[in-house]
Design an enzyme around this catalytic site. Structure first.
Site, PDB file in Angstrom:
ATOM      1  N   GLU A 193       3.014  30.722  -0.230  1.00 53.49           N
ATOM      2  CA  GLU A 193       3.194  32.292  -0.997  1.00 53.49           C
ATOM      3  C   GLU A 193       2.702  33.531  -0.879  1.00 53.49           C
ATOM      4  OE1 GLU A 193       4.295  28.474  -2.022  1.00 53.49           O
ATOM      5  OE2 GLU A 193       2.938  28.750  -1.464  1.00 53.49           O
ATOM      6  N   HIS A 218       6.479  21.277 -12.163  1.00 51.62           N
ATOM      7  CA  HIS A 218       8.179  21.961 -11.260  1.00 51.62           C
ATOM      8  C   HIS A 218       9.158  22.053 -12.802  1.00 51.62           C
ATOM      9  CE1 HIS A 218       8.253  19.746  -7.722  1.00 51.62           C
ATOM     10  NE2 HIS A 218       8.780  20.582  -7.430  1.00 51.62           N
TER      11      HIS A 218
END
Length: 710
Positions: A441, A510
């Site tokens: 990321e 999530h």
């Protein structure tokens, strides 16, 4: 020893530069050391407020500057690079202005600490304090040139493009311990980018010696497995060896053979900074040995032994340089610090206002068809129309391409993101504008910042906000600060698309929301649409504005029927900071965002049907900026307010909105400000636990009824 036959250039047999060049190098080295020493005196007088020196690194830096091209090549420097900055063109006074926090400081306008170099004239991208963040940005800067090479339309927009340009990224040895160093090398080698990584190894990261930082005590030896990486090691205190090594590394990069690592062994004759005392952890014998390797001593000896200058000539040069630095310091001291009323200047673009009328076409949609489309569809259409409009836009991230192996597209449908938001874009615009990134990321965001510095408009995707945290350093300390720390010289118009939110049985990793940390990040726009039409208009505003934007896309809302909308056309924009009253009411106001808008609407309908309570519902649409005007107008009419948000109750969106309401609207309140939010815990996987943790329609209904006195 070869004689100095040429005033300019290098003797090919001896690799010994000519007399004029050697003297120029020495003058730059001496000037840099004088600036260090002058700042130390001013620091003691309270006229410079932080102290960090480049002493011991001068030789490798002047040798490097001799073989690069300021204004054509690109530079990501770090705080020891005083001599390099001088040699590239940054004057002594300009460097001293930064130490004095003067408004006239061209690098930061009083916002940056000393030796944080940045100068658009020479393609020196604004530097920051976090060590290692510059590696990935340098990769992105080089990548912009690579993309321009393959895309003629893009080439016209990339800043100062040159076919043989290189990107120089400097750092200390301690910085190579950062993961971003390894991520940068990986991508630079993967793409064969012309990045010259210069490790100025003085043996210490503050008080930590290199053998504690690096396995085996030598980072070069750890990198031999990287393909296409040229590794050159040298004595960075020796002008001739440094010049040789630089020549090899620069030639490799200019020939487009891949990146290079120049590992220069330097010294650090001064303590790490003004707040450090190296005598606390380095022995007297070690410090004495280091002094014998001082590059100024070695350079002076070289000039005398080769007959390039006499001791008296060098004495005069050193005195002249000292006098020039002293005069520059006196002149710099005459410059004032920035006025207090400029504290908020350059936080966002001063010329492009995404909250203004130029970005408000919400009342002028041009519907192409009546067919209702999902949020996924309208996000995709926005990206497609914007990429057609602006060749500077590149879309990249994890899984965003249809297929990295293009030959597979003859047989497969293509992926286009985990949720298919970017489906078909690679086929339409090519793999040079839509492509996958490594599963890293920070790599994605750091590269995007470097691309933006060259004039590109990156739209970067992070798959889930739950995994964005490795990039938080790049987002908070780099992306959001670029314009502010450079006093508006540099910008980072990057859109970071990321999914978030629960109600999907996604579990701890999530289903989180987490917008508050980003809304608290100054200089970053934070957007979270609740429906397809708003998503289309807000994303277009995000792409066209000149500020970095975190664009939050709720997974649960991607394909809902209730929030579908028709395609509003290629110029439909919703301005930032403009909340929307999605349900008018008289008795009570509910302020909501994201997935809580629909739940609040449903609760309001039930409250009216069963109890006759007329509830107004406001969709915030953006958190930064926050539309307190719309909230205020509503609360002044209804006199009661409930804030419904998906994030945890404590320290969340509702806390800030409630505090502002209490501060600004207290005279109009007929009751306490209430909040409905998630429990103060992680969102669990179990459907039963998820339902208990996340706020539901019934929770909002109870809040409405409680405020209304039922």
């Amino acid at each position: 020893m070869a004689t100095l036959e040429h005033d300019l250039g290098t003797d090919l047999e001896s690799d010994l530069p000519g007399r004029t060049k050697l003297l120029a190098w020495y003058r730059t080295m001496v000037t840099a050391r004088h600036i260090d020493d002058r700042e130390a005196k001013l620091h003691k007088q309270g006229k410079v407020f932080f102290l960090i020196a480049g002493a011991g690194h001068e030789a490798i830096q002047v040798a490097l500057a001799d073989q690069v091209r300021p204004g054509s090549d690109w530079f990501h420097l770090y705080y020891r690079d005083r001599a390099l900055a001088l040699a590239l063109g940054v004057s002594p006074m300009e460097q001293l202005l930064q130490g004095m926090a003067a408004e006239a400081d061209p690098a930061g306008g009083g916002r940056q600490m000393p030796a944080h170099f940045g100068d658009a004239r020479y393609n020196i991208v604004s530097a920051s304090s976090p060590t290692g963040t510059q590696f990935l940005q340098a990769v992105g800067t080089a990548e912009a040139g690579l993309r321009a090479t393959h895309t003629p339309d893009l080439r016209r927009h990339v800043t100062s493009f040159a076919e043989d340009e290189i990107v120089v990224c400097t750092a200390g040895d301690g910085t190579t311990s950062e993961g971003e160093f390894w991520e940068a090398l990986n991508t630079a080698c993967n793409l064969k980018l012309p990045v010259l990584f210069v490790v100025e190894d003085n043996g210490y990261a503050i008080s930590v010696p290199v053998e504690v930082q690096t396995a085996g005590g030598n980072v070069s030896r750890l990198l031999t497995g990287f393909p296409d990486l040229k590794i050159v090691e040298c004595d960075g205190t020796d002008l001739i060896d440094s010049h040789r090594a630089v020549g090899e590394a620069v030639h490799w990069c200019r020939q487009r053979r891949g990146p290079a690592l120049l590992h220069a062994h330097t010294t650090r004759p001064y303590s790490h900074s003004g707040s450090d005392d190296e005598s606390l952890y380095r022995t007297a014998a070690e410090r004495a040995a280091q002094d014998r390797r001082d590059p100024l001593r070695k350079a002076r000896r070289l000039l005398i032994e080769t007959g390039a200058a006499t001791p008296a000539e060098l004495d005069r040069m050193e005195a002249d340089a000292g006098a020039a630095v002293a005069a520059a310091a006196d002149q710099a001291l005459e410059h004032p610090q920035p006025p207090a009323d400029t504290a908020m200047k350059w936080l966002y673009s001063e010329t492009v206002d995404p909250t203004g009328p130029d970005f408000d076409t919400e009342d002028r949609p041009v519907f192409r068809e009546d067919r209702p489309l999902t949020m996924v569809d309208l996000l995709n259409r926005c990206l497609r129309s914007e990429m057609e409009r602006d060749p500077r836009i590149v879309v990249f991230g994890q899984d965003v391409a249809d297929a990295s192996r293009e030959e597979a597209l003859r047989e497969v449908k293509g992926k286009g993101g985990v949720f298919m938001v970017t489906h078909g874009l690679q086929g339409r615009f090519g793999s040079n504008r839509v492509y996958n990134a490594p599963l890293a990321e920070a790599n994605i965001i750091g590269r995007a910042i470097g691309m933006a510095a060259r004039g590109l408009r990156p739209v970067a995707e992070i798959q889930f906000i739950d995994y964005i945290w490795p990039a938080f350093m790049q987002i908070r300390n780099e992306l959001a600060t670029m314009r502010y720390r450079s006093a508006g010289t540099w910008a980072a118009p990057v859109v970071v698309r990321v999914t978030y939110g629960g109600y999907i049985k996604g579990g701890i990793y999530h289903s989180q929301t987490a917008p508050t940390l980003f809304a608290h990040t100054h200089g970053l726009r934070v957007v979270l649409p609740s429906n397809a039409l708003d998503a289309n208009g807000l994303l277009r505003t995000a792409i066209r504005c000149d500020d970095p934007v975190l664009f939050l896309e709720h997974k649960h809302l991607y394909r809902q029927v209730h929030n579908k909308g028709s395609d509003p056309g290629p110029d439909y924009m919703v301005p930032f900071g403009k909340a929307k009253v999605v349900r008018p009411g008289r008795d009570l106001t509910v302020v909501a965002c994201g997935a809580m808008v629909k739940r609040s609407m449903d609760a309001a309908r039930v409250a009216e049907d069963r109890n006759g309570i007329s509830t107004e519902v406001i969709d915030l649409r953006t958190l930064s900026p926050l539309d307190m005007e719309t909230i205020g107008d509503s609360v002044r009419r209804t006199n009661k307010v409930l804030i419904a948000y998906e994030d945890a109750l404590s320290w969340g969106i509702g806390s800030e909105v409630a505090a502002r309401i209490a501060d600004e609207l207290f005279p109009w309140l007929d009751g306490p400000v209430r909040r409905v939010a998630a429990l103060d815990t992680w969102v669990a996987y179990s459907p039963q636990l998820e339902k208990a943790i996340l706020p539901q329609t019934d929770d909002v209904l109870r809040g409405i009824l409680g405020l209304a006195g039922y």
